[in-house]
Write a protein that holds these residues in place. Structure first.
Motif, PDB file in Angstrom:
ATOM      1  N   ILE A 282      -9.759  -0.707   5.705  1.00  0.00           N
ATOM      2  CA  ILE A 282      -8.464  -0.010   5.793  1.00  0.00           C
ATOM      3  C   ILE A 282      -7.745  -0.284   7.116  1.00  0.00           C
ATOM      4  CG2 ILE A 282      -9.114   1.743   4.123  1.00  0.00           C
ATOM      5  CD1 ILE A 282      -9.269   3.791   6.378  1.00  0.00           C
TER       6      ILE A 282
ATOM      7  N   THR B 248      -7.978  -2.902   1.526  1.00  0.00           N
ATOM      8  CA  THR B 248      -7.924  -1.770   0.599  1.00  0.00           C
ATOM      9  C   THR B 248      -8.929  -1.872  -0.543  1.00  0.00           C
ATOM     10  OG1 THR B 248      -6.154  -2.872  -0.647  1.00  0.00           O
ATOM     11  CG2 THR B 248      -5.491  -1.345   1.097  1.00  0.00           C
TER      12      THR B 248
ATOM     13  N   SER C 176       0.831  -1.202   0.000  1.00  0.00           N
ATOM     14  CA  SER C 176       0.000   0.000   0.000  1.00  0.00           C
ATOM     15  C   SER C 176       0.866   1.253   0.000  1.00  0.00           C
ATOM     16  CB  SER C 176      -0.922   0.010   1.216  1.00  0.00           C
ATOM     17  OG  SER C 176      -1.877  -1.023   1.122  1.00  0.00           O
TER      18      SER C 176
ATOM     19  N   LEU D 163     -17.331   0.705   2.606  1.00  0.00           N
ATOM     20  CA  LEU D 163     -16.274   1.490   1.969  1.00  0.00           C
ATOM     21  C   LEU D 163     -15.980   0.990   0.559  1.00  0.00           C
ATOM     22  CD1 LEU D 163     -13.739   2.093   4.902  1.00  0.00           C
ATOM     23  CD2 LEU D 163     -15.680   3.497   4.167  1.00  0.00           C
TER      24      LEU D 163
ATOM     25  N   VAL E 248      -8.327  10.596   7.047  1.00  0.00           N
ATOM     26  CA  VAL E 248      -8.983  10.049   5.860  1.00  0.00           C
ATOM     27  C   VAL E 248     -10.457   9.754   6.124  1.00  0.00           C
ATOM     28  CG1 VAL E 248      -9.050   8.010   4.371  1.00  0.00           C
ATOM     29  CG2 VAL E 248      -6.882   9.139   4.817  1.00  0.00           C
TER      30      VAL E 248
ATOM     31  N   LEU F 139      -0.777   2.954   5.768  1.00  0.00           N
ATOM     32  CA  LEU F 139      -1.721   2.070   6.443  1.00  0.00           C
ATOM     33  C   LEU F 139      -1.071   1.298   7.581  1.00  0.00           C
ATOM     34  CD1 LEU F 139      -3.589   0.565   3.354  1.00  0.00           C
ATOM     35  CD2 LEU F 139      -4.515   2.183   4.990  1.00  0.00           C
TER      36      LEU F 139
ATOM     37  N   PHE G  58      -7.404  11.823  -0.886  1.00  0.00           N
ATOM     38  CA  PHE G  58      -8.255  11.387   0.225  1.00  0.00           C
ATOM     39  C   PHE G  58      -8.965  12.541   0.924  1.00  0.00           C
ATOM     40  CE2 PHE G  58      -4.896   8.132  -0.111  1.00  0.00           C
ATOM     41  CZ  PHE G  58      -5.691   7.021  -0.337  1.00  0.00           C
TER      42      PHE G  58
ATOM     43  N   SER H 261      -5.386   7.632   9.416  1.00  0.00           N
ATOM     44  CA  SER H 261      -6.719   7.054   9.207  1.00  0.00           C
ATOM     45  C   SER H 261      -7.808   7.973   9.749  1.00  0.00           C
ATOM     46  CB  SER H 261      -6.816   5.660   9.838  1.00  0.00           C
ATOM     47  OG  SER H 261      -6.722   5.709  11.246  1.00  0.00           O
TER      48      SER H 261
ATOM     49  N   ILE I 149     -14.297  10.646   2.257  1.00  0.00           N
ATOM     50  CA  ILE I 149     -15.243   9.848   3.034  1.00  0.00           C
ATOM     51  C   ILE I 149     -16.675  10.358   2.880  1.00  0.00           C
ATOM     52  CG2 ILE I 149     -14.999  11.188   5.162  1.00  0.00           C
ATOM     53  CD1 ILE I 149     -15.259   7.331   4.821  1.00  0.00           C
TER      54      ILE I 149
ATOM     55  N   TYR J 127     -19.072   8.453   0.445  1.00  0.00           N
ATOM     56  CA  TYR J 127     -19.536   7.093   0.723  1.00  0.00           C
ATOM     57  C   TYR J 127     -20.862   7.160   1.480  1.00  0.00           C
ATOM     58  CZ  TYR J 127     -14.996   5.374  -0.751  1.00  0.00           C
ATOM     59  OH  TYR J 127     -13.879   5.074  -1.493  1.00  0.00           O
TER      60      TYR J 127
ATOM     61  N   HIS K 157      -8.697   4.925  -4.617  1.00  0.00           N
ATOM     62  CA  HIS K 157      -8.359   3.562  -4.205  1.00  0.00           C
ATOM     63  C   HIS K 157      -7.691   3.656  -2.837  1.00  0.00           C
ATOM     64  CE1 HIS K 157      -6.484  -0.353  -4.004  1.00  0.00           C
ATOM     65  NE2 HIS K 157      -6.982  -0.716  -5.173  1.00  0.00           N
ATOM     66  N   TRP K 158      -8.151   2.840  -1.884  1.00  0.00           N
ATOM     67  CA  TRP K 158      -7.652   2.941  -0.510  1.00  0.00           C
ATOM     68  C   TRP K 158      -6.182   2.564  -0.379  1.00  0.00           C
ATOM     69  CZ3 TRP K 158     -10.450   5.834   2.376  1.00  0.00           C
ATOM     70  CH2 TRP K 158     -11.845   5.823   2.309  1.00  0.00           C
TER      71      TRP K 158
END
Length: 584
Positions: free
Chosen positions: A218, A165, A93, A442, A530, A97, A496, A527, A500, A503, A487-488
């Motif tokens: 994630i 992800t 990733s 997600l 994001v 992460l 990012f 996180s 959120i 979603y 893409h996570w």
């Protein structure tokens, strides 16, 4: 040789070296290094990703081999309320992460949780530990006469990592191309109160309401221990690559995925061409034992890799668009001539279609398979050597909006096609894959087209790349005008920011997160940013737009001392990109 001939030879040298880097491949390979390195046993550690994009500290690392040991590892951090993150065998990733935050966090590696737990061939179910590599999973399934219907194209991912992800292949058929759509159960270890021993195993079946949170998470809910997948009977695929003019690309994008179960597309903007992958399931009795061994995922001789990177840097920093386009054309033509690494029998390519079993076609990654050879060869991006160093912007646009988005990209291309020779990696072009709407909180809310753009990145922080404004404008256009989802497991920070909110079921996900990990032990500063909990992933400072940390709002966010200034986009005027003064 005359001075003029010498100068022409010098200009052509980087072009030749880049082509040579594709042609030279070795059977051996030094596997990628462990992403976690410690100075005192399993203490005083750092974690990075396979590209060396970041380096984060951690107090210690644990390597559980069983679910019981995994529960003990989570309980140990929960008892003292210590931050913790999960690292995988190869850590692919791009975002942070795996970074627990600060110097006191713990890393739990799933590298040794890599076994098959059980296979029920009659029910076509397979349960594996979360650290199992995709490569091993699809081979183990095939040995039982089964196939994982879809997967990412790179086989060096772990099942836990690719689920976290939302990694995917390409399909709108059936349940679609995302692996998480085939998850019918998982076991996840989460923190718990002292009365429950500080950690519990939660078993989520196919109809458990929390499965839609856990199958794309994630990594903020806990550590996945085991995953149960619904497989299909072993089948074969027939693959043909067809190159066409891109004049009707915008019209064809919505239909191609409906016509071919595994279809995808590669747009070569500088050539005005599209490579269509005509890829369909065929009867298992169809003759053929084809193999997908993509050149980009093979081992490269270290010397050739170093030379190719040096040539790439020379083209970026001291060359012309004419030379860059010559190099781009050579690389694209070489890959096309060699069928992108596909062979009809595992050794040679004799023509299309290439027919082979699903596990031999769906993914590749031989540069992580081979025995150690003392770093005489390695994956093309190995951080131990001066290798390929690229960024990867990955985002998905709703299929209903894809034709207009492609038309906008073509308008940008038509202004000056040559800038795409440096702006986009010519070996990959702009890649398009299909993703079906998902119930995952997600996941994608509607059928979409996923776009991948790989491009040069300098090892020197704040160093502009040639024609960077092209990709930056496309990225901002996608994210802002067309409400694309990042893409996570890919992307720079800017992708990012505010994502959120796109979603529809983000709140449901956050409620599950609060129940599973109320103290936020598996969360980090990144996180939280994001997920919109606290702060923003954007970082505003000098040169921040060059690094993808911000969208420029003033010249100092670019590199004015090198002639790069903050300017509006050329097609999407609301974009703000770093453009070279002479190009604007």
């Amino acid at each position: 040789m005359s001075q003029g001939q010498e100068r022409r030879s010098e200009k052509l040298l980087p072009v030749a070296l880049l082509g040579l880097g594709i042609l030279l491949q070795l059977a051996g390979c030094s596997p990628p290094p462990d992403p976690v390195v410690c100075t005192h046993g399993t203490s005083n550690c750092t974690v990075t990703n396979t590209y060396g994009f970041f380096l984060c500290p951690a107090a210690n690392v644990t390597y559980p081999r069983t679910e019981k040991e995994l529960v003990a590892a989570v309980a140990a951090v929960a008892a003292v309320k210590r931050k913790v993150k999960v690292a995988t065998k190869h850590s692919h990733s791009i975002p942070k992460l795996a970074c627990p935050g600060g110097h006191d966090g713990t890393i739990i590696s799933t590298a040794r949780l890599n076994r098959t737990v059980r296979v029920d061939a009659e029910k076509r179910l397979m349960t594996v530990e979360s650290g199992m590599l995709l490569r091993d999973l699809i081979e183990a399934a095939a040995a039982e006469g089964l196939s994982l219907p879809h997967s990412p194209y790179w086989s060096g991912l772990t099942i836990g990592g690719l689920l976290a992800t939302g990694a995917h292949g390409s399909s709108l058929w059936g349940k679609g191309g995302a692996v998480h759509e085939y998850v019918v159960g998982l076991r996840i270890v989460t923190p718990a109160p002292a009365s429950q021993g500080f950690a519990v195993v939660r078993e989520l079946g196919a109809h458990h309401p929390d499965l839609d949170a856990a199958k794309v998470s994630i990594g903020v809910l806990g550590v996945i221990s085991q995953v149960t997948l619904a497989l299909q009977s072993l089948f074969k695929r027939s693959v043909t690559f067809v190159k066409r003019d891109d004049s009707d690309f915008a019209d064809r994008v919505a239909m191609w995925g409906r016509l071919h179960e595994f279809g995808d597309m590669i747009w070569l903007p500088q050539q005005g061409k599209v490579v269509y992958r005509q890829d369909d399931r065929v009867d298992v009795s169809t003759p053929g034992d084809g193999l997908n061994d993509m050149f980009l995922f093979r081992a490269n001789p270290t010397r050739a890799t170093i030379a190719a990177r040096a040539a790439e840097e020379l083209l970026q920093e001291n060359s012309t668009d004419t030379a860059r386009c010559a190099a781009a054309q050579l690389q694209a033509d070489t890959l096309e001539r060699l069928a992108y690494g596909f062979t009809n029998d595992g050794a040679s390519f004799t023509g299309y279609p290439v027919v082979g079993y699903q596990h031999r076609i769906q993914a590749s990654g031989t540069c992580v398979d081979s025995p150690e050879d003392g770093l005489r060869s390695a994956c093309g991006w190995d951080p131990w050597i001066p290798s390929s160093f690229n960024d990867n912007s990955g985002f998905s646009v709703a299929l209903s909006k894809a034709p207009a988005f492609i038309a906008d990209m073509q308008r940008l291309r038509d202004l000056n096609p040559a800038v795409f020779c440096a702006g986009v990696d010519p070996r990959i072009g702009v890649a398009f894959r299909y993703i079906k709407a998902s119930s995952a909180y997600l996941g994608k809310a509607e059928d979409s087209i996923a776009i991948d753009i790989v491009y040069y990145r300098s090892h020197t922080a704040g160093m502009p790349r040639v024609h960077a404004d092209v990709v930056d404008e496309i990225e901002q256009m996608a994210l802002r005008k067309y409400d694309a989802l990042p893409h996570w497991g890919k992307n720079r920070n800017i992708a990012f920011n505010g994502a959120i909110s796109k979603y529809p079921k983000a709140n449901e996900f956050l409620m599950v997160k609060d129940r599973y990990d109320p103290d936020g032990l598996f969360s980090s500063e990144w996180s939280d940013q994001v997920l919109g909990i606290n702060g923003s992933p954007n970082i505003t400072k000098e040169h921040c737009a060059i690094e993808g940390l911000c969208v420029c709002s003033k010249d100092s966010h670019c590199a004015p001392e090198q002639g790069y200034f903050c300017r509006p986009g050329k097609v999407y005027a609301k974009a703000r990109v770093c453009s070279f003064g002479k190009d604007y």
